[in-house]
Design an enzyme around this catalytic site. Structure first.
Site, short mmCIF file in Angstrom:
data_model
loop_
_atom_site.label_atom_id
_atom_site.label_comp_id
_atom_site.label_asym_id
_atom_site.label_seq_id
_atom_site.Cartn_x
_atom_site.Cartn_y
_atom_site.Cartn_z
CG HIS A 83 9.51 21.57 4.53
ND1 HIS A 83 8.39 22.09 3.89
CD2 HIS A 83 10.52 21.73 3.66
CE1 HIS A 83 8.75 22.54 2.70
NE2 HIS A 83 10.03 22.32 2.53
CG ASP A 220 5.32 23.11 5.26
OD1 ASP A 220 6.07 23.39 6.22
OD2 ASP A 220 5.68 22.38 4.31
CB SER A 631 10.54 25.28 0.84
OG SER A 631 9.97 24.14 0.31
N1 ARG Z 1 7.83 18.17 -1.19
C1 ARG Z 1 8.16 19.34 -0.43
C2 ARG Z 1 9.53 19.84 -0.84
O1 ARG Z 1 10.31 19.34 -1.46
C3 ARG Z 1 8.03 19.16 1.05
C4 ARG Z 1 9.03 18.25 1.69
C5 ARG Z 1 8.87 18.08 3.18
N2 ARG Z 1 7.66 17.31 3.53
C6 ARG Z 1 7.58 15.96 3.62
N3 ARG Z 1 6.42 15.42 3.89
N4 ARG Z 1 8.60 15.15 3.43
O2 ARG Z 1 10.53 19.74 -0.66
N1 GLU Z 2 9.23 21.56 -0.79
C1 GLU Z 2 10.17 22.12 -1.71
C2 GLU Z 2 11.30 22.87 -1.02
O1 GLU Z 2 11.73 22.48 0.01
C3 GLU Z 2 9.46 22.97 -2.71
C4 GLU Z 2 8.78 22.07 -3.61
C5 GLU Z 2 9.35 22.09 -4.99
O2 GLU Z 2 10.33 21.39 -5.28
O3 GLU Z 2 8.77 22.86 -5.77
O4 GLU Z 2 11.90 23.77 -1.52
#
Ligand code: ARG
Ligand code: GLU
Length: 696
Positions: A83, A220, A631
């Protein structure tokens, strides 16, 4: 004053920590190293951060401005999340080469794809510059005067630190609400090429359904390579550039992880608010998160309705939908977590004790004053939140002012500007959203926070947002690419367009009438927090006070661990390919894996990557305190080897940006063995495996 603070900070940092909470500054990690050793770490503080020799920090980078990446070979190979590399993968994709769908694997360096605009930055060094930043400041000065002293001194420090031509960039950042200042000097590389990415059905497996959740089965990751000039210095893209030779790279460990193993995450966490008062936590948990959730639910429902009926719309809106959904889901976990932890009343009790203690000290009245300013702030914060999450999300309105601004530039390329704006635009979705968002904004925001133009136009349409939409979306030139083109060809003044006028009225009103007040009150609040922060350190010398995250490099250490999400339920620390197969379903977009992976599973063709149970590990959970920006961060074992890539947190623990609960706060890591398995068995890109230093 300075001395006391430094010794106070040292005292606080040395205090006992109850759990694996905390995001620590690498240059001060010697203050935590005993605790790290006690918890199983085998290396020294100098191995983590050193300015005299290569250390692990030289293998960690800020990737693309909002993620973290790590170097994993002597030839500048980089791992980060799928991502995080998404827009680069998307950029190189076309109908003939759909790398998002099919994945991409460069089989030679010649095939690695350049990404102008993408940069990665390594921290050269960081330094406490508090004295120099505050030189010329005296206690009697106003916050505005202080700000200009800080700005002028910081500018000078940055200029001195960044000799031209070396690719150096620097920033001065406030820690502990400006009780301390650090300079961070980076080397930024500008030629970063895409090397590999799995199909989205692996890299995004589980999609938004599984996002923020455990157990997780997402692969990921994406792979890049840094290129440098002949002298190993940063350079713009050139076919003459050669792979960057890093000062340090991570060995990749295929040894695997066990519950209780020491882990640390080295990366760039973006933002936390661990020390705010009960007033602000109540506001987040009872006002801003719930409002944001409600407004986003409406937009997501509308998007979903159109996306499920039309494949083209689904592709167009998948990225937009994912970003709306990401915070929406996180906020829900956060609200629950704040409630479950009783954070508001616990903070209130703490504040009452603090207030009793503070009587007669320089901290007397701090809590009261914060409380008063928060009461003054709340209506502004609420209205600004509505504005941001409702009318400002309307694409028609955003395009109108965005396009006019872009076209006003001398070298504006009209076709390119219009094409990029309307590339993924679905008017019926936007129009329905407009109706909902205008209704919410008009209904919930008090008149004094609505610009006159909005009120009169809304009244002119009988306070009927649908009638207003009918009018706007049929007459505005911004409703389609061809309509803007036609309007330009006819020589129409785009600033007379109804959509432009509405957006212009909204932004002018908020920028000149609301934000200045909001910023003024926030200025007072920051000033008070500077005192409150120091006061807390004096009041609770046994407590640990790591600085809130601010996208500076941090170490978060803890251990591999499952957790109890609910009564009677225990989640194990590890997920495996068995779970992928259990979820696999060709009918469900988020769970439809590539046939190649099914075949590997059927024949159990796991090569070197199977664990002791004969299956392939996919993700693991740990107690590292992380947040957005982490991330792609390297997850490291006791010997400093790479065991995973951080990519998420568990839903029950998303309040850790405000309050950390050792019982349920877990970060989610891709197990590096799954990454190696995919490269080896699915991509068959053995040249990448050959250049890594894989240890068992
Ligand atoms: N929750 C993770 C982070 O903040 C992954 C975000 C990307 N993935 C998704 N399915 N939207 O940012
Ligand atoms: N998916 C998140 C990022 O893009 C990390 C998840 C979190 O917030 O801990 O940094």
């Amino acid at each position: 004053m300075r001395k006391t603070l430094t010794s106070l900070l040292a005292l606080c940092l040395a205090g006992t920590i109850m759990a694996d909470e905390g995001m620590w500054l690498p240059s001060l990690i010697s203050q935590r190293i005993d605790d790290m050793h006690e918890k199983g770490f085998h290396l020294s503080a100098e191995d983590i951060y050193s300015i005299n020799q290569a250390s692990l920090k030289d293998a960690v980078m800020l990737f693309g401005g909002g993620c973290t990446g790590e170097v994993v070979s002597s030839k500048g190979l980089v791992f980060t999340n799928h991502h995080c590399g998404y827009s680069q993968i998307q950029r190189h994709s076309s109908v003939e080469h759909d790398y998002l769908k099919d994945g991409f694997w460069a089989m030679s360096m010649e095939e690695e794809l350049p990404n102008p605009g993408l940069t990665v930055s390594f921290l050269e060094y960081m330094d406490d510059v508090t004295d120099r930043v505050l030189s010329g400041y005296s206690e009697g000065m106003s916050e505005t005067q202080r700000d200009s002293v800080v700005a002028a001194n910081s500018k000078k420090l940055i200029e001195d630190a960044t000799a031209p031509g070396k690719g150096l960039k620097a920033e001065v950042d406030a820690l502990y609400y400006g009780n301390q200042y650090f300079i961070f000097v980076f080397r930024e590389f500008r030629d970063v090429r895409l090397v590999g990415a799995p199909p989205s059905s692996i890299g995004k497996f589980g999609g938004d359904t599984d996002n923020w959740m455990w157990p997780r089965h997402t692969g990921d990751f994406s792979i890049f390579r840094i290129y440098a000039d002949a002298d190993n210095n940063p350079a713009d893209y050139s076919s003459d550039n050669i792979p960057y030779t890093p000062k340090r790279y991570f060995k990749v460990s295929a040894k695997g992880v066990h519950e209780g193993d020491f882990t640390f995450v080295y990366g760039f966490p973006g933002s936390t608010r661990e020390y705010v008062t009960s007033d602000q936590v109540r506001f987040i948990g009872e006002v801003s998160d719930p409002n944001g959730i409600r407004l986003r639910t409406k937009r997501l429902d509308i998007q979903k309705k159109y996306m499920s009926g039309d494949q083209a719309v689904r592709i167009m809106y998948s990225s937009k939908n994912a970003s709306v959904s990401n915070a929406w889901k996180k906020w829900q976990g956060e609200v629950k977590g704040i409630k479950r932890m009783n954070t508001v009343s616990r903070k209130q009790e703490y504040e009452a004790e603090f207030t009793r203690w503070a009587a007669g000290t320089r901290y007397e009245g701090v809590i009261d004053s914060l409380h008063r300013y928060y009461s003054e702030l709340e209506p502004y914060q609420t209205a600004a939140g509505y504005y941001r999450e409702s009318v400002l999300t309307t694409e028609l309105l955003r395009y109108s002012t965005g396009i006019v601004k872009a076209l006003s530039k001398d070298d504006a390329d009209t076709s390119a500007i219009l094409a990029s704006n309307y590339k993924d635009y679905c008017l019926p979705i936007d129009r329905e959203c407009f109706v909902e968002m205008v209704s919410e904004f008009g209904k919930n925001v008090p008149a004094e926070f609505l610009p006159e133009h909005f009120r009169s136009e809304y009244a002119a349409h009988g306070h009927d947002a649908a009638a207003w939409a009918d009018d706007l979306y049929t007459t505005s030139a911004f409703s389609s690419e061809s309509a803007v083109k036609a309007a330009i060809a006819e020589g129409k003044n785009l600033k007379e367009d109804a959509a432009y006028k509405l957006m212009d009225a909204l932004t002018t009103f908020y920028n000149t009438g609301i934000y200045p007040h909001l910023n003024r009150i926030n200025g007072h609040i920051t000033l008070l927090y500077r005192d409150y922060m120091r006061g807390q350190m004096e009041f609770s010398p046994e407590k640990t006070f790591y600085p809130d995250a601010n996208l500076t490099l941090r170490v978060a250490y803890g251990h591999v661990s499952g957790y109890h999400p609910a009564d009677g339920v225990y989640y194990k620390h590890q997920s495996t390919i068995e779970g992928i197969m259990q979820k696999d379903n060709p009918e469900i977009f988020d769970y439809n894996i590539p046939q190649g992976l099914r075949d590997l599973y059927a024949t159990k063709d796991y090569g070197r990557w199977a664990d002791e149970n004969g299956t392939v590990p996919v993700c693991f959970a740990a107690t590292n305190h992380t947040t957005g920006g982490n991330s792609g961060s390297p997850v490291i074992n006791a010997d400093g080897e790479l065991i995973g890539l951080n990519f998420d947190r568990v839903w029950e623990g998303t309040m850790s940006d405000i309050v950390y609960d050792p019982q349920v706060c877990r970060n989610i890591c891709l197990d590096v063995r799954y990454l190696l398995f995919i490269i080896d068995k699915l991509a068959r890109d053995t040249r990448l495996l050959d250049e890594m230093d894989i240890v068992r």
